[in-house]
Motif scaffolding. Structure first.
Motif, PDB file in Angstrom:
ATOM      1  N   LYS A  53       0.824  -1.214   0.000  1.00 32.03           N
ATOM      2  CA  LYS A  53       0.000   0.000   0.000  1.00 32.03           C
ATOM      3  C   LYS A  53       0.857   1.262   0.000  1.00 32.03           C
ATOM      4  CE  LYS A  53      -0.663   1.049   4.931  1.00 32.03           C
ATOM      5  NZ  LYS A  53      -1.641   1.114   6.039  1.00 32.03           N
ATOM      6  N   TRP A  54       2.091   1.169   0.536  1.00 36.13           N
ATOM      7  CA  TRP A  54       2.890   2.387   0.640  1.00 36.13           C
ATOM      8  C   TRP A  54       3.318   2.904  -0.718  1.00 36.13           C
ATOM      9  CZ3 TRP A  54       2.370   5.275   4.542  1.00 36.13           C
ATOM     10  CH2 TRP A  54       2.017   4.714   5.777  1.00 36.13           C
ATOM     11  N   GLY A  59       2.886   7.243  -3.812  1.00 34.76           N
ATOM     12  CA  GLY A  59       2.969   7.503  -5.243  1.00 34.76           C
ATOM     13  C   GLY A  59       1.721   8.108  -5.851  1.00 34.76           C
ATOM     14  N   ALA A  60       0.575   8.020  -5.121  1.00 35.67           N
ATOM     15  CA  ALA A  60      -0.674   8.535  -5.687  1.00 35.67           C
ATOM     16  C   ALA A  60      -1.479   9.349  -4.676  1.00 35.67           C
ATOM     17  CB  ALA A  60      -1.531   7.371  -6.206  1.00 35.67           C
ATOM     18  N   VAL A  61      -1.713   8.796  -3.476  1.00 37.55           N
ATOM     19  CA  VAL A  61      -2.564   9.477  -2.500  1.00 37.55           C
ATOM     20  C   VAL A  61      -1.918  10.772  -2.015  1.00 37.55           C
ATOM     21  CG1 VAL A  61      -3.720   9.277  -0.272  1.00 37.55           C
ATOM     22  CG2 VAL A  61      -3.603   7.297  -1.792  1.00 37.55           C
ATOM     23  N   LEU A  62      -0.663  10.673  -1.579  1.00 42.23           N
ATOM     24  CA  LEU A  62       0.017  11.870  -1.075  1.00 42.23           C
ATOM     25  C   LEU A  62       0.225  12.918  -2.177  1.00 42.23           C
ATOM     26  CD1 LEU A  62       2.791  12.021   1.567  1.00 42.23           C
ATOM     27  CD2 LEU A  62       3.015  13.368  -0.498  1.00 42.23           C
ATOM     28  N   PRO A  63       0.693  12.549  -3.373  1.00 42.13           N
ATOM     29  CA  PRO A  63       0.783  13.557  -4.447  1.00 42.13           C
ATOM     30  C   PRO A  63      -0.574  14.180  -4.782  1.00 42.13           C
ATOM     31  CG  PRO A  63       2.121  11.664  -5.007  1.00 42.13           C
ATOM     32  CD  PRO A  63       1.324  11.283  -3.785  1.00 42.13           C
ATOM     33  N   SER A 269       8.259   9.880   9.573  1.00 46.48           N
ATOM     34  CA  SER A 269       8.361   8.446   9.325  1.00 46.48           C
ATOM     35  C   SER A 269       6.970   7.884   9.077  1.00 46.48           C
ATOM     36  CB  SER A 269       9.053   7.779  10.513  1.00 46.48           C
ATOM     37  OG  SER A 269       9.512   6.498  10.182  1.00 46.48           O
ATOM     38  N   THR A 270       6.800   6.594   9.284  1.00 46.61           N
ATOM     39  CA  THR A 270       5.542   5.923   8.990  1.00 46.61           C
ATOM     40  C   THR A 270       4.363   6.622   9.683  1.00 46.61           C
ATOM     41  OG1 THR A 270       6.793   3.859   8.904  1.00 46.61           O
ATOM     42  CG2 THR A 270       4.399   3.695   8.969  1.00 46.61           C
ATOM     43  N   PHE A 271       3.245   6.747   8.979  1.00 47.81           N
ATOM     44  CA  PHE A 271       2.095   7.481   9.492  1.00 47.81           C
ATOM     45  C   PHE A 271       0.804   6.790   9.055  1.00 47.81           C
ATOM     46  CE2 PHE A 271       3.264   9.067   5.346  1.00 47.81           C
ATOM     47  CZ  PHE A 271       2.052   9.224   4.677  1.00 47.81           C
ATOM     48  N   ASP A 272      -0.299   7.185   9.675  1.00 46.20           N
ATOM     49  CA  ASP A 272      -1.622   6.694   9.289  1.00 46.20           C
ATOM     50  C   ASP A 272      -2.098   7.527   8.095  1.00 46.20           C
ATOM     51  OD1 ASP A 272      -4.267   6.022   8.966  1.00 46.20           O
ATOM     52  OD2 ASP A 272      -4.881   6.550  11.000  1.00 46.20           O
ATOM     53  N   PRO A 273      -2.256   6.922   6.912  1.00 41.93           N
ATOM     54  CA  PRO A 273      -2.596   7.698   5.729  1.00 41.93           C
ATOM     55  C   PRO A 273      -4.079   7.993   5.567  1.00 41.93           C
ATOM     56  CG  PRO A 273      -2.292   5.425   5.097  1.00 41.93           C
ATOM     57  CD  PRO A 273      -2.013   5.501   6.575  1.00 41.93           C
ATOM     58  N   SER A 274      -4.931   7.504   6.464  1.00 43.88           N
ATOM     59  CA  SER A 274      -6.377   7.648   6.253  1.00 43.88           C
ATOM     60  C   SER A 274      -6.813   9.110   6.202  1.00 43.88           C
ATOM     61  CB  SER A 274      -7.154   6.896   7.336  1.00 43.88           C
ATOM     62  OG  SER A 274      -6.861   7.392   8.622  1.00 43.88           O
TER      63      SER A 274
END
Length: 384
Positions: A53-54, A59-63, A269-274
């Motif tokens: 999922k990362w 590559g898509a959600v954060l951009p 660092s690693t985070f909850d992307p929801s």
């Protein structure tokens, strides 16, 4: 000004307790139904992709979220935007940009939000910060007084709000402050302005940091705080996570810790992307339906005008408004009351959600309110 009626888009929050009037849209806005689809998509992607999922998130959600922020702020480059679970994380990384062994010379106001004010106060105790605080009141001279203090020089960091959380007063033009900042890093807390007032940061994009997020007026909830990072400023924060190396040169020239040159240099660092999923879903809905921030602000001002036209009502009068009606303000009204806590509690007993800070009662107006909601609010206040 036109009052919109978009209550149907917030059905899940508004029908959960139909008698409740939520007028704390400055603190925790109701989420539109679109956000639920975003939350569900986050879970489904995790189930489908698991560790993979990362690649999709980064590559898509954060951009996608970067693109939405850049569109709303009119930024030239979406990659200047970095996300974090909350603004405190971003603030502490900003404060870690300065050399160790000497106090950070800070210019700020006396009305900054706790995520910054508390952290600075604690660092002052250990001699890590030397702070100069300019009173926000009187409002009509604040920008000029603050710029004059900045021009006097001798500061490493200048940090100030665009809309102040404890009054609602808004600074409309930062050009004078930016011009006076000299060599100091300039950062603006825009949390009470983002998605509440139209913001065009294009002229300041190369000069000033801008910090906000999805929790309040963006109606997306927690976990989507962000910061626009001007190129060339704060290139090597000491508080850094391993994500900050993404995009860095594969081999540093001098064996020092490598950083990305984009906003990623402030990543953790690693985070909850929801939160990013919800943020994107809400932004997609607004864009699809043609709802702009200018429309949101005009809608809120019309509701505020309807409310203030009825004053005095119950314990509230126009004279108690902290920000006079002819001054620029955000999307909430603040009343100075000796018994603000008592009034807030009595309103809560009547299922009216507001909040207070000390002797100041805050009433926030949002996209999910209508003229009928304001009239219902006025009736319940009159009953106090």
């Amino acid at each position: 000004m036109t009052i919109l009626d978009l209550k149907r888009q917030f059905s899940r929050f508004l029908t959960s307790e139909p008698d409740r009037l939520h007028f704390a849209a400055h603190s925790h806005s109701c989420w539109p139904d679109a956000s639920q689809a975003g939350q569900q998509q986050a879970w489904e992607d995790a189930a489908k992709l698991i560790d993979g999922k990362w690649g999709h998130v980064l590559g898509a959600v954060l951009p996608g979220a970067q693109g939405h922020v850049a569109r709303q702020l009119n930024l030239p480059d979406p990659e200047s935007v970095v996300f974090a679970p909350n603004t405190h994380e971003l603030v502490t990384r900003l404060l870690s940009c300065f050399p160790a062994g000497q106090p950070i010379r800070l210019l700020t106001s006396d009305s900054e939000f706790h995520s910054f004010a508390r952290q600075v106060a604690r660092m002052e105790e250990d001699g890590l910060v030397q702070a100069t605080r300019i009173p926000v009141a009187p409002f009509d001279t604040f920008a000029a007084r603050f710029a004059a203090a900045a021009k006097a020089g001798g500061f490493d960091l200048i940090f100030v709000s665009q809309v102040f959380f404890n009054s609602g007063f808004a600074v409309e033009d930062f050009s004078g402050i930016a011009a006076a900042a000299g060599e100091a890093m300039l950062a603006v807390d825009g949390y009470h302005a983002f998605m509440a007032r139209p913001v065009d940061w294009s002229r300041l994009a190369s000069r000033a940091f801008y910090i906000a997020g999805g929790y309040k007026y963006a109606m997306a909830g927690e976990g989507a705080a962000f910061m626009h990072c001007p190129p060339g400023w704060g290139e090597r924060p000491r508080n850094t996570g391993w994500y900050a190396a993404f995009g860095a040169l594969s081999a540093a020239q001098d064996s020092r810790t490598a950083y990305a040159e984009t906003g990623w240099r402030f990543m953790g660092s690693t985070f909850d992307p929801s939160g990013l999923y919800r943020f994107n879903a809400v932004q997609d809905w607004l864009e699809r339906d043609g709802v702009t921030v200018a429309m949101i602000h005009a809608h809120v001002r019309a509701l505020q005008d309807r409310f203030t036209a009825a004053l005095p009502v119950g314990p509230l009068t126009a004279a108690q408004l902290v920000v006079p009606q002819d001054q620029p303000r955000g999307n909430f009204l603040t009343f100075e009351l000796e018994n603000a806590a008592v009034v807030q509690q009595r309103l809560a007993a009547r299922k009216v959600v507001t909040d207070y800070r000390g002797t100041r009662l805050r009433i926030g107006f949002g996209l999910y309110h209508t003229a009928a909601d304001v009239d219902a609010l006025l009736e319940r206040i009159q009953d106090l």
